[in-house]
Design a protein around this motif. Structure first.
Motif, mmCIF file in Angstrom:
data_model
loop_
_atom_site.group_PDB
_atom_site.id
_atom_site.type_symbol
_atom_site.label_atom_id
_atom_site.label_comp_id
_atom_site.label_asym_id
_atom_site.label_seq_id
_atom_site.Cartn_x
_atom_site.Cartn_y
_atom_site.Cartn_z
ATOM 1 N N LYS A 234 3.959 -4.373 -9.335
ATOM 2 C CA LYS A 234 4.144 -4.025 -7.928
ATOM 3 C C LYS A 234 2.917 -3.325 -7.369
ATOM 4 O O LYS A 234 2.471 -3.617 -6.252
ATOM 5 C CB LYS A 234 5.388 -3.141 -7.786
ATOM 6 N N GLN A 235 2.345 -2.389 -8.150
ATOM 7 C CA GLN A 235 1.167 -1.665 -7.673
ATOM 8 C C GLN A 235 -0.006 -2.599 -7.428
ATOM 9 O O GLN A 235 -0.717 -2.467 -6.421
ATOM 10 C CB GLN A 235 0.774 -0.597 -8.698
ATOM 11 N N SER A 236 -0.235 -3.525 -8.352
ATOM 12 C CA SER A 236 -1.379 -4.431 -8.196
ATOM 13 C C SER A 236 -1.166 -5.402 -7.035
ATOM 14 O O SER A 236 -2.113 -5.750 -6.322
ATOM 15 C CB SER A 236 -1.636 -5.192 -9.489
ATOM 16 N N MET A 237 0.077 -5.831 -6.820
ATOM 17 C CA MET A 237 0.355 -6.717 -5.692
ATOM 18 C C MET A 237 0.156 -6.006 -4.364
ATOM 19 O O MET A 237 -0.175 -6.628 -3.354
ATOM 20 C CB MET A 237 1.769 -7.275 -5.783
ATOM 21 N N GLN A 238 0.360 -4.687 -4.359
ATOM 22 C CA GLN A 238 0.174 -3.925 -3.120
ATOM 23 C C GLN A 238 -1.272 -3.955 -2.646
ATOM 24 O O GLN A 238 -1.547 -3.788 -1.460
ATOM 25 C CB GLN A 238 0.633 -2.488 -3.317
ATOM 26 N N VAL A 239 -2.215 -4.153 -3.574
ATOM 27 C CA VAL A 239 -3.622 -4.260 -3.184
ATOM 28 C C VAL A 239 -3.802 -5.399 -2.191
ATOM 29 O O VAL A 239 -4.533 -5.278 -1.203
ATOM 30 C CB VAL A 239 -4.516 -4.473 -4.425
ATOM 31 N N LEU A 240 -3.110 -6.509 -2.426
ATOM 32 C CA LEU A 240 -3.206 -7.647 -1.506
ATOM 33 C C LEU A 240 -2.414 -7.413 -0.229
ATOM 34 O O LEU A 240 -2.892 -7.699 0.868
ATOM 35 C CB LEU A 240 -2.712 -8.912 -2.204
ATOM 36 N N THR A 241 -1.192 -6.909 -0.374
ATOM 37 C CA THR A 241 -0.350 -6.753 0.810
ATOM 38 C C THR A 241 -0.887 -5.692 1.766
ATOM 39 O O THR A 241 -0.605 -5.740 2.959
ATOM 40 C CB THR A 241 1.082 -6.398 0.394
ATOM 41 N N ALA A 266 -6.831 -16.943 4.687
ATOM 42 C CA ALA A 266 -7.196 -18.151 3.946
ATOM 43 C C ALA A 266 -7.186 -17.932 2.441
ATOM 44 O O ALA A 266 -6.906 -18.859 1.679
ATOM 45 C CB ALA A 266 -8.582 -18.624 4.391
ATOM 46 N N SER A 267 -7.482 -16.699 2.001
ATOM 47 C CA SER A 267 -7.612 -16.443 0.565
ATOM 48 C C SER A 267 -6.414 -15.728 -0.036
ATOM 49 O O SER A 267 -6.284 -15.650 -1.257
ATOM 50 C CB SER A 267 -8.867 -15.608 0.295
ATOM 51 N N ASN A 268 -5.537 -15.202 0.808
ATOM 52 C CA ASN A 268 -4.458 -14.354 0.301
ATOM 53 C C ASN A 268 -3.479 -15.136 -0.566
ATOM 54 O O ASN A 268 -2.993 -14.627 -1.586
ATOM 55 C CB ASN A 268 -3.707 -13.712 1.463
ATOM 56 N N ALA A 269 -3.180 -16.367 -0.184
ATOM 57 C CA ALA A 269 -2.213 -17.158 -0.959
ATOM 58 C C ALA A 269 -2.728 -17.394 -2.373
ATOM 59 O O ALA A 269 -1.994 -17.216 -3.355
ATOM 60 C CB ALA A 269 -1.944 -18.474 -0.246
ATOM 61 N N ALA A 270 -4.013 -17.797 -2.485
ATOM 62 C CA ALA A 270 -4.586 -18.054 -3.805
ATOM 63 C C ALA A 270 -4.673 -16.766 -4.621
ATOM 64 O O ALA A 270 -4.358 -16.754 -5.820
ATOM 65 C CB ALA A 270 -5.971 -18.681 -3.665
ATOM 66 N N GLY A 271 -5.079 -15.663 -3.972
ATOM 67 C CA GLY A 271 -5.166 -14.391 -4.686
ATOM 68 C C GLY A 271 -3.814 -13.926 -5.173
ATOM 69 O O GLY A 271 -3.682 -13.433 -6.302
ATOM 70 N N SER A 272 -2.801 -14.078 -4.341
ATOM 71 C CA SER A 272 -1.453 -13.673 -4.734
ATOM 72 C C SER A 272 -0.943 -14.532 -5.887
ATOM 73 O O SER A 272 -0.311 -14.025 -6.833
ATOM 74 C CB SER A 272 -0.512 -13.793 -3.533
ATOM 75 N N ALA A 273 -1.225 -15.834 -5.842
ATOM 76 C CA ALA A 273 -0.788 -16.727 -6.917
ATOM 77 C C ALA A 273 -1.471 -16.369 -8.236
ATOM 78 O O ALA A 273 -0.831 -16.358 -9.304
ATOM 79 C CB ALA A 273 -1.089 -18.174 -6.545
ATOM 80 N N ASN A 274 -2.772 -16.055 -8.181
ATOM 81 C CA ASN A 274 -3.491 -15.677 -9.396
ATOM 82 C C ASN A 274 -2.930 -14.396 -10.003
ATOM 83 O O ASN A 274 -2.726 -14.298 -11.215
ATOM 84 C CB ASN A 274 -4.978 -15.491 -9.097
ATOM 85 N N LEU A 275 -2.701 -13.396 -9.133
ATOM 86 C CA LEU A 275 -2.197 -12.117 -9.629
ATOM 87 C C LEU A 275 -0.776 -12.263 -10.182
ATOM 88 O O LEU A 275 -0.424 -11.658 -11.198
ATOM 89 C CB LEU A 275 -2.239 -11.085 -8.503
ATOM 90 N N THR A 276 0.030 -13.082 -9.529
ATOM 91 C CA THR A 276 1.382 -13.341 -10.031
ATOM 92 C C THR A 276 1.318 -13.989 -11.408
ATOM 93 O O THR A 276 2.080 -13.626 -12.323
ATOM 94 C CB THR A 276 2.144 -14.252 -9.058
ATOM 95 N N ARG A 277 0.399 -14.921 -11.566
ATOM 96 C CA ARG A 277 0.245 -15.587 -12.858
ATOM 97 C C ARG A 277 -0.201 -14.607 -13.945
ATOM 98 O O ARG A 277 0.265 -14.679 -15.087
ATOM 99 C CB ARG A 277 -0.761 -16.729 -12.714
#
Length: 352
Positions: A234-241, A266-277
């Protein structure tokens, strides 16, 4: 009787003679005045100063670059005075040498005081952008080294200073990115430290396993590690959000903010997918560890600790254990490819 005949005057003699200059100064006044040394010196100084400033402000890195830039700058500086001279030469009074030099001087002063400040601003903006880009690359490289492997422990003293080297808008962008990098490093250090405190790095220590009756301690370690994952995920995902809010808070031009927000979208979707992975892999690694502990628990009588190594009495048990190890290595390698891209691409790609 002698008649006296009056002398006859020819028509030529009766024409008045052309007036000759009464004084040498009158002849000098009739010639176009030449420019004085003061006018020549001032003109040379103005153009020499602008040429030197043009070359210096671009900060060329080598002598060929300096020479090429000097030639290009000289050609550019010549355009305005030549255009001015060509236009004003339509009037006869501006065709004298002194007036031509006056025109060149006036054009040079116009360039110096009207055009040069804008050129200086753009050159400084380019320099600050280059400084910010260099600092961002250094920060990214340093962060990758600090993060190391998926469960490597960074040096306790390692940190990232968010103070920007660039100034202006690019400096603020640099500060924002360094702040994100510092938070990313702090999260990683905290996560690794907690894993260390619960004993995960020693999970497969041969002597510890040999002392762990029923492998109860091993299962407790894994249970505690699995509880940590959602928190740090959750903490790391907050960096993007939180990035849109960070960008809106930057003290930069609104157009710059809009460009950054567009890049983020433009980049948030890819960054979020990478971090989720990355965090999905973390959970899979812990589950793989759990299967390895189960394998050891189910076959306790067929393995033993020999110094720092686990020794298996059956080849099939060894084969299955190594299969789990290989699966963990593959997932850790994928984490390194994804998780060691810690800086959002939005700021990195927008400094242009």
């Amino acid at each position: 009787m002698n008649d006296q005949q009056e002398p006859a005057f020819s028509q030529r003699e009766t024409q008045p003679a052309a007036a000759a200059p009464s004084h040498p100064q009158d002849a000098d006044a009739a010639r176009p005045r030449r420019p004085g040394w003061l006018l020549k010196t001032a003109t040379c100084l103005v153009y020499a100063a602008m040429l030197a400033w043009s070359v210096h402000s671009a900060r060329p890195s080598s002598l060929p670059d300096i020479a090429a830039l000097a030639v290009a700058s000289a050609a550019g500086l010549a355009v305005v005075p030549l255009v001015a001279l060509a236009f004003l030469s339509l009037w006869k009074r501006f065709r004298t040498p002194r007036n031509r030099l006056r025109i060149a001087l006036a054009a040079g002063l116009f360039l110096m005081f009207a055009v040069a400040p804008e050129i200086a601003r753009r050159n400084d903006e380019k320099i600050q952008r280059d400084v910010a880009n260099a600092e961002i690359r250094k920060t990214a490289d340093a962060l990758r080294l600090m993060l190391g492997g998926a469960h490597a422990t960074p040096d306790a003293a390692s940190s990232i200073d968010p103070t920007p080297k660039a100034t202006g808008p690019y400096g603020e962008m640099e500060r924002a990115l360094k702040t994100v990098a510092r938070e990313r490093l702090a999260q990683h250090k905290a996560y690794v430290q907690e894993l260390k405190e619960i004993g995960l790095p020693r999970l497969f220590d041969a002597h510890r396993l040999a002392r762990d009756a029923g492998l109860i301690e091993s299962r407790l370690i894994l249970e505690q590690a699995e509880r940590l994952v959602p928190t740090y995920r959750k903490q790391s995902m907050q960096v993007l959000t939180q990035m849109p809010a960070r960008i809106r808070a930057l003290p930069i031009d609104e157009q710059e903010k809009a460009n950054l927000l567009d890049s983020l979208a433009a980049s948030n979707a890819a960054g979020s997918a990478n971090l989720t992975r990355v965090w999905d892999l973390e959970g899979q690694i812990l589950r793989e560890f759990g299967q390895m502990i189960t394998l050891l628990d189910d076959n306790r009588q067929f393995w033993y600790a020999d110094h720092d190594e686990l020794m298996f009495g059956r080849d099939d048990d060894l084969r299955r254990f190594r299969q789990h190890q290989d699966a963990v290595s593959r997932m850790v390698g994928e984490q390194d490819q994804l998780g060691r891209q810690p800086l959002p691409g939005v700021l990195r790609s927008s400094l242009r």
